[in-house]
Motif scaffolding. Structure first.
Motif, mmCIF file in Angstrom:
data_model
loop_
_atom_site.group_PDB
_atom_site.id
_atom_site.type_symbol
_atom_site.label_atom_id
_atom_site.label_comp_id
_atom_site.label_asym_id
_atom_site.label_seq_id
_atom_site.Cartn_x
_atom_site.Cartn_y
_atom_site.Cartn_z
ATOM 1 N N PRO A 297 1.067 -1.448 -0.125
ATOM 2 C CA PRO A 297 0.401 0.457 -0.064
ATOM 3 C C PRO A 297 1.268 1.248 0.273
ATOM 4 O O PRO A 297 0.180 1.926 -0.013
ATOM 5 C CB PRO A 297 -1.349 0.165 1.288
ATOM 6 N N GLN A 298 2.165 1.245 0.279
ATOM 7 C CA GLN A 298 3.209 2.806 0.174
ATOM 8 C C GLN A 298 3.232 3.056 -0.927
ATOM 9 O O GLN A 298 3.986 3.920 -1.196
ATOM 10 C CB GLN A 298 4.462 2.180 1.373
ATOM 11 N N ILE A 299 2.668 2.306 -2.374
ATOM 12 C CA ILE A 299 2.976 2.814 -3.342
ATOM 13 C C ILE A 299 2.065 3.904 -3.980
ATOM 14 O O ILE A 299 0.671 3.239 -4.284
ATOM 15 C CB ILE A 299 2.809 1.498 -5.273
ATOM 16 N N LYS A 300 2.043 5.253 -4.174
ATOM 17 C CA LYS A 300 1.290 6.134 -4.172
ATOM 18 C C LYS A 300 0.626 5.824 -5.614
ATOM 19 O O LYS A 300 -0.594 6.285 -5.599
ATOM 20 C CB LYS A 300 1.869 7.165 -3.958
ATOM 21 N N ALA A 301 1.675 5.675 -6.319
ATOM 22 C CA ALA A 301 0.614 5.469 -7.548
ATOM 23 C C ALA A 301 1.659 4.934 -8.233
ATOM 24 O O ALA A 301 3.322 4.644 -8.377
ATOM 25 C CB ALA A 301 0.877 7.021 -8.735
#
Length: 826
Positions: free
Chosen positions: A90-94
């Motif tokens: 989930p730490q992938i913003k985009a």
């Protein structure tokens, strides 16, 4: 006080114009070389740093370590990678996937072949690129939306408004109309991205074959970019990659998958640099060792110039000893004298800085042309060079002026005024200047050795055997965007052209890293099956490309078991066709030698698809950079050119008579227009196709050579100045020696020998430095020269010749003088 200092400076500099000219010119050249190379290094290290939040953007590279192949990092990853990463982290913003492919653009009568980037709609959430027109948040939301760069908008719409206009793109043989939803500002040259036309990545536009490949882990065909919150998130994600691979990667990858591949997060700001085990994406990257070497050489040139000034200033200090003594007698303090002499050094350095600025301005167009990159100079602003150049001049002035100032300020008035001659520093001063000259020439000889090795290696890779004959070879792409209705008919037409000696086709071509690989094992051998690159070829392949056969024979159309097209497709699987392998495959499969491999049967594709019999072993073919090792590979023939399986990614290759290339190119264009109207021709010679892989090293090598030459010139300027000074001080000594019987030759040998002593000793420092530096650089090439003594001896001999030529005029002038002239006033 300052007026007095200025008057003293003017008198000293104008009286000793040669000394002044050498100092100003030497410092100017040093600052200019340092400034130019600093601009080059800044350009190479500034790639993509202008993109907002660039420090948190990463490209996910794949690292292959298949059995039988060298460990290699590549930018192309699987279509499944990004959605699986986003589902687990989930730490992938985009995140966004980018797939550059060739496409035909139709507007007006003349179609054009362009590179089109298929991208996820979230692309501009990762890259906040500047738009001239349009909303970047919704530009790719529509499946028929098209984002164009300003350059493409001018090309296809001229001065008309591009937003809302339509272009027809032919991707994978299917024509679709796209509406311009945004105009992207032209990216600066310091970007690894090449974005002219961008359309949404969908299964429809990718085509059924690519859409299928996007859904399994065995196909790497696009670039995956992610944007994270902090660098700590990147470290945590990288640490979790091995577990991710074991949980998520399956299907076409053997289990455990982590034994065969892994992934690495590469920062966006580091993507311009590629090493020997990493291939670039969008554009050829720079060798970090070479860029670092350019920066080190700039620093060396500046250091040589500073040492020049110190050496000359300390040598001439004795000429100002009485001035210093008189100033102290009338009340000057040591601090005031130091300030005066440092201020003089600063004035000389500032004058040199002005000259250096002019030299930088004049040289940058040439440097840009040599590098093939546009490096612009700005004088003011965040990237301006005016303040850094001023600061550098002041630092150089301080660095070069402090030590001579301290030497001058330490003279004792009584000792100086009581002496019959001005002090010259004695043996200690001469030894200090000799050490400085030794350091100068050690750096200069080291750079000359490196230059000789670099040019020898560049010449070697241009002439080395790369497994096929590149001269007289023309490549025509017949796949992907240029889908021919009948590739066999085209190939047959090419064979009939005047000047064409032979023609063939294959699924690989020079200057492309697009390939497919599969597991291959030896029948009856229980060893682990290595992964080999496979290539489908047409008849006459070995003859057309000029392959070297190490054993056995080449595949040919007259042998039934040589050709897949000799049987219907439904009978193909399970048949034992003939195949060729290369030397690397020979080693990977465990054969003792080329002859031992002939007649051996291999399983292709884990034994599920084809069994093949090896009938020939060919030399390794290098289709890419000279830095890259050839891959283990096998060849199988299909004279049907993939028609039974619907493949289109074939390229034609033609061997042309010497001197007929231009004429054959025109004939190829005529045939293509007649058989493929409306489809642009993409044809080039093999040397032209390979040029982007060989040019970067050659271009930077030229820049390195110029810098090394100027560094040697700077060192020789200092040597010339010292020769002029020392010979003038020894004028009377030479007269006495000649009176006592010394010949002109004896005097010349004495003086030249003294000046050459530090040059000769400098080799002991330069040779080890150059050896280890060049050994590290050459390690990045798969094919490389040996480090022989020749380059070291030639560089040293050249340095000696230059040094002798530099001091010869001064020494011969003094050695030829009549003794009476020197002794007349005694």
């Amino acid at each position: 006080m300052w007026g007095n200092y200025a008057l003293s400076l003017y008198r000293n500099l104008s009286r000793r114009w040669l000394y002044t000219g050498i100092n100003v010119l030497g410092l100017a050249l040093g600052i200019a070389v340092f400034g130019v190379l600093a601009l080059v290094v800044r350009f190479e290290t500034s790639f993509d740093r202008w993109i907002p939040d660039a420090q948190n953007i990463y490209r996910v590279n794949i690292i292959h370590h298949w059995p039988g192949q060298a460990r290699r990092e590549a930018p192309s990853t699987q279509g499944l990678l990004l959605p699986n990463l986003q589902a687990e982290f989930p730490q992938i913003k985009a995140g966004a996937r980018l797939m550059p492919i060739p496409a035909i653009v139709r507007r007006g009568a003349q179609p054009n072949l362009e590179q089109v980037v298929l991208a996820d709609p979230s692309m501009f959430q990762v890259f906040a690129l500047p738009f001239a027109v349009g909303d970047r948040a919704t530009a790719l939301a529509d499946p028929t939306g098209l984002v164009v760069s300003q350059a493409m908008a001018r090309k296809y719409f001229g001065t008309e408004r591009a937003l809302g206009r339509e272009l027809t793109l032919v991707v994978g043989g299917a024509a679709r109309n796209y509406r311009v939803t945004g105009v992207l500002r032209d990216l600066p040259p310091n970007s690894h991205l090449v974005l002219g036309l961008i359309i949404p990545l969908t299964s429809e536009v990718a085509g059924p074959e690519r859409a299928k490949q996007l859904q399994h882990w065995g196909s790497s065909m696009l670039y995956t970019y992610i944007r994270l919150r902090t660098p700590a998130d990147a470290a945590a994600l990288q640490a979790a990659v091995p577990g991710f691979v074991e949980r998520r990667v399956s299907g076409d990858i053997p289990t455990p998958a982590g034994n065969y591949m892994t992934f690495r997060l590469r920062p966006l700001t580091a993507l311009n640099f590629v090493d020997a085990n990493t291939s670039g994406a969008f554009r050829t990257g720079a060798d970090p060792l070479f860029v670092g070497a350019l920066g080190a050489m700039g620093a060396a040139a500046l250091l040589i110039a500073v040492v020049n000034y110190i050496s000359l200033a300390t040598a001439h200090a004795g000429l100002r000893a009485r001035e210093v003594a008189m100033r102290k007698v009338v009340g000057a303090t040591r601090k005031a004298l130091v300030v005066q002499f440092v201020a003089e050094a600063l004035a000389i350095a500032l004058a040199a800085g002005l000259v250096a600025g002019a030299l930088i301005e004049l040289s940058m167009p040439v440097v840009s042309a040599v590098l093939g990159e546009t490096i612009r100079i700005r004088y003011l602003g965040a990237e301006g060079i005016a303040l850094p150049l001023l600061g550098l001049s002041l630092v150089v002035g301080l660095a070069s002026g402090v030590y001579p100032a301290l030497v001058l300020a330490n003279y004792r008035p009584a000792a100086v005024l009581a002496s019959a001659r001005a002090p010259g520093g004695g043996r200690r001063g001469a030894r200090m200047r000799e050490i400085l000259a030794l350091g100068q020439f050690a750096a200069a000889i080291c750079l000359m050795v490196c230059t000789a090795v670099i040019f020898a290696q560049i010449r070697f890779v241009h002439q080395a055997d790369i497994g096929f004959r590149r001269d007289g070879l023309i490549i025509v792409q017949m796949g992907d965007a240029q889908v021919a209705k009948d590739k066999r008919a085209l190939l047959q037409a090419f064979r009939g052209l005047p000047g064409v000696l032979s023609a063939t086709a294959s699924t690989r071509r020079p200057a492309t890293d697009q390939n497919s690989s599969t597991n291959v094992g030896v029948v009856g051998n229980g060893r682990e099956e290595p992964s080999l690159v496979y290539e489908w070829i047409g008849p006459d392949y070995a003859r057309t490309l000029g392959l070297t056969m190490l054993a056995g024979r080449a595949l040919g159309s007259d042998q039934r078991m040589d050709d897949k097209a000799s049987a219907p497709s439904d009978q193909f699987k399970g048949r034992s066709l003939n195949a060729m392998i290369n030397r690397r495959a020979l080693v990977a499969l465990g054969f003792a030698g080329p002859r031992q491999a002939i007649g051996q049967r291999i399983r292709v594709g884990d034994g599920r698809a084809v069994n093949a019999t090896i009938v020939g072993v060919a030399a390794d073919v290098r289709f890419l950079s000279p830095h890259d090792a050839a891959e283990p590979q096998f060849y199988m023939q299909d004279s049907g050119l993939g028609r039974t399986e619907g493949e289109s990614a074939w390229s034609a290759a033609m061997r042309v008579r010497d001197g007929d290339e231009a004429a054959v190119m025109r004939r190829i264009a005529d045939v293509w227009r007649a058989m493929e109207p409306g489809t642009p021709l993409q044809a080039q010679t093999a040397p032209a196709a390979l040029q982007p892989y060989y040019d970067p090293d050659a271009r930077r090598g030229q820049l390195f050579a110029v810098g090394a030459g100027l560094s040697c010139v700077i060192a020789c300027l200092g040597l010339f100045g010292l020769a002029a000074f020392n010979t003038s001080r020894r004028y009377k000594e030479i007269g006495i020696r000649k009176t006592l019987g010394a010949s002109t030759a004896d005097v010349a040998r004495l003086l030249i020998g003294e000046f050459l002593r530090p040059v000769l000793w400098a080799n002991l420092i330069a040779w080890p430095l150059a050896f280890f530096a060049m050994r590290a650089w050459l390690a990045g090439f798969d094919q490389r020269i040996d480090l022989t003594p020749a380059a070291f001896l030639i560089a040293s001999a050249l340095a000696i010749v230059v040094a002798v030529a530099t001091v010869a005029s001064q020494t011969l002038r003094v050695a030829r003088a009549e003794p009476a002239t020197a002794l007349r006033y005694e």
